[in-house]
Design a protein around this motif. Structure first.
Motif, PDB file in Angstrom:
ATOM      1  N   VAL A 109      14.399  41.863  34.273  1.00 13.07           N
ATOM      2  CA  VAL A 109      12.858  41.595  34.100  1.00 13.07           C
ATOM      3  C   VAL A 109      11.945  40.856  35.204  1.00 13.07           C
ATOM      4  N   HIS A 110      12.609  39.490  35.370  1.00 12.43           N
ATOM      5  CA  HIS A 110      12.192  38.832  36.370  1.00 12.43           C
ATOM      6  C   HIS A 110      12.183  39.655  38.000  1.00 12.43           C
ATOM      7  N   GLU A 111      13.191  40.310  38.160  1.00 15.83           N
ATOM      8  CA  GLU A 111      12.964  40.969  39.481  1.00 15.83           C
ATOM      9  C   GLU A 111      12.048  42.033  39.630  1.00 15.83           C
ATOM     10  N   VAL A 112      12.057  42.722  38.536  1.00 21.13           N
ATOM     11  CA  VAL A 112      11.165  43.967  38.477  1.00 21.13           C
ATOM     12  C   VAL A 112       9.694  43.547  38.493  1.00 21.13           C
ATOM     13  N   GLY A 113       9.558  42.368  37.870  1.00 14.72           N
ATOM     14  CA  GLY A 113       8.102  41.843  37.612  1.00 14.72           C
ATOM     15  C   GLY A 113       7.529  42.373  36.438  1.00 14.72           C
ATOM     16  N   ALA A 114       8.401  42.736  35.671  1.00 12.21           N
ATOM     17  CA  ALA A 114       7.809  43.384  34.384  1.00 12.21           C
ATOM     18  C   ALA A 114       7.089  42.568  33.475  1.00 12.21           C
ATOM     19  N   GLY A 115       5.940  42.929  32.887  1.00  8.02           N
ATOM     20  CA  GLY A 115       5.100  42.042  32.022  1.00  8.02           C
ATOM     21  C   GLY A 115       4.786  42.864  30.767  1.00  8.02           C
ATOM     22  N   SER A 116       5.169  44.108  30.365  1.00  4.12           N
ATOM     23  CA  SER A 116       4.793  44.707  29.360  1.00  4.12           C
ATOM     24  C   SER A 116       5.698  45.828  28.836  1.00  4.12           C
ATOM     25  N   LEU A 117       5.687  46.505  28.006  1.00  4.48           N
ATOM     26  CA  LEU A 117       6.636  47.679  27.587  1.00  4.48           C
ATOM     27  C   LEU A 117       6.396  48.595  28.454  1.00  4.48           C
ATOM     28  N   ARG A 118       5.332  48.921  29.247  1.00  9.08           N
ATOM     29  CA  ARG A 118       5.194  49.971  30.271  1.00  9.08           C
ATOM     30  C   ARG A 118       6.362  50.019  31.365  1.00  9.08           C
ATOM     31  N   ASP A 119       6.932  48.766  31.710  1.00  9.02           N
ATOM     32  CA  ASP A 119       7.797  48.368  32.691  1.00  9.02           C
ATOM     33  C   ASP A 119       9.429  48.525  31.956  1.00  9.02           C
ATOM     34  N   MET A 120       9.304  49.017  30.814  1.00  8.18           N
ATOM     35  CA  MET A 120      10.796  49.216  30.048  1.00  8.18           C
ATOM     36  C   MET A 120      11.651  50.161  30.905  1.00  8.18           C
ATOM     37  N   ARG A 121      11.172  51.221  31.388  1.00 10.65           N
ATOM     38  CA  ARG A 121      12.000  52.059  32.009  1.00 10.65           C
ATOM     39  C   ARG A 121      12.369  51.755  33.289  1.00 10.65           C
ATOM     40  N   ARG A 122      11.641  51.239  34.085  1.00 13.32           N
ATOM     41  CA  ARG A 122      12.091  50.433  35.278  1.00 13.32           C
ATOM     42  C   ARG A 122      13.157  49.409  35.184  1.00 13.32           C
ATOM     43  N   CYS A 123      12.946  48.603  34.122  1.00 12.25           N
ATOM     44  CA  CYS A 123      14.019  47.551  33.799  1.00 12.25           C
ATOM     45  C   CYS A 123      15.241  48.274  33.460  1.00 12.25           C
ATOM     46  N   MET A 124      15.305  49.158  32.533  1.00 10.89           N
ATOM     47  CA  MET A 124      16.682  49.852  32.127  1.00 10.89           C
ATOM     48  C   MET A 124      17.081  50.745  33.428  1.00 10.89           C
ATOM     49  N   ASN A 125      16.493  51.286  34.228  1.00  7.51           N
ATOM     50  CA  ASN A 125      16.871  51.890  35.408  1.00  7.51           C
ATOM     51  C   ASN A 125      17.609  50.857  36.216  1.00  7.51           C
ATOM     52  N   ALA A 126      17.172  49.574  36.306  1.00 11.42           N
ATOM     53  CA  ALA A 126      17.807  48.583  37.161  1.00 11.42           C
ATOM     54  C   ALA A 126      18.957  48.208  36.689  1.00 11.42           C
ATOM     55  N   LEU A 127      18.900  48.139  35.388  1.00 15.36           N
ATOM     56  CA  LEU A 127      20.005  47.509  34.680  1.00 15.36           C
ATOM     57  C   LEU A 127      21.104  48.516  34.833  1.00 15.36           C
ATOM     58  N   LYS A 128      20.934  49.866  34.875  1.00 11.32           N
ATOM     59  CA  LYS A 128      21.947  50.821  34.701  1.00 11.32           C
ATOM     60  C   LYS A 128      22.546  50.803  36.115  1.00 11.32           C
ATOM     61  N   GLU A 129      21.530  50.562  37.034  1.00 13.01           N
ATOM     62  CA  GLU A 129      22.183  50.694  38.631  1.00 13.01           C
ATOM     63  C   GLU A 129      23.083  49.336  38.854  1.00 13.01           C
ATOM     64  N   LYS A 130      22.575  48.184  38.317  1.00  7.81           N
ATOM     65  CA  LYS A 130      23.215  46.841  38.637  1.00  7.81           C
ATOM     66  C   LYS A 130      24.549  46.819  37.871  1.00  7.81           C
ATOM     67  N   PHE A 131      24.511  47.078  36.741  1.00  7.42           N
ATOM     68  CA  PHE A 131      25.689  47.052  35.963  1.00  7.42           C
ATOM     69  C   PHE A 131      26.077  48.268  35.091  1.00  7.42           C
ATOM     70  N   PRO A 132      26.588  49.270  36.047  1.00 10.48           N
ATOM     71  CA  PRO A 132      26.979  50.434  35.561  1.00 10.48           C
ATOM     72  C   PRO A 132      28.508  50.408  34.510  1.00 10.48           C
TER      73      PRO A 132
END
Length: 149
Positions: A109-132
């Motif tokens: 969440v911090h790395e992506v700079g997410a601030g709202s639920l609109r950033d949810m997809r970016r966060c989940m994609n980053a998690l999927k990539e970093k922690f497969p």
């Protein structure tokens, strides 16, 4: 991953572990088959990510086989499938615990700079990539959602 599998096979051969040797050889054969297909298509040998996918698929296949054996009242075959599941699962990355999952979500969440639920997809994609294959993405989704609300 290749080295880890090769070392596991070598150790099983040295220990004359008659349960692990065939399963590990089967894994190596599946990887070689995928390498051969990639080479014929003009691509590089399979990556660690693709090897993980092969292992996950093998576990899923064995779970289904074990279920079918149990339904057919064949407990010995089901038990053999479960032993193979344990061997294959031992080669996969260990799943993250709840605390580690929460920290990973906070980090993303911090790395992506997410601030709202609109950033949810970016966060989940980053998690999927970093922690497969290391976290339950359903739980992670709930954690990220709570952080972003």
């Amino acid at each position: 991953m290749r080295e880890k599998i090769a070392q596991a096979l070598k150790a099983a051969i040295e220990a004359q572990d008659k349960e692990r040797i065939p399963t590990l050889r089967l894994i190596q054969a599946a990887i070689r088959d995928r390498d051969s297909a990639a080479r014929n298509a003009g691509r590089d040998p399979v990556s660690d990510e693709e090897i993980r996918e092969i292992l996950v698929r093998m576990v899923k296949q064995r779970k289904e086989s074990a279920r079918q054996f149990e339904e057919s009242n064949r407990p010995q075959e089901a038990a053999a499938e479960r032993r193979e599941i344990e061997i294959i699962s031992g080669l996969l990355p260990k799943p993250l615990g709840d605390d580690a999952m929460r920290k990973a979500c906070e980090q993303v969440v911090h790395e992506v700079g997410a601030g709202s639920l609109r950033d949810m997809r970016r966060c989940m994609n980053a998690l999927k990539e970093k922690f497969p294959d290391q976290m339950d993405l359903g739980k992670a989704s709930g954690i990220v959602k709570d952080m972003l609300q």
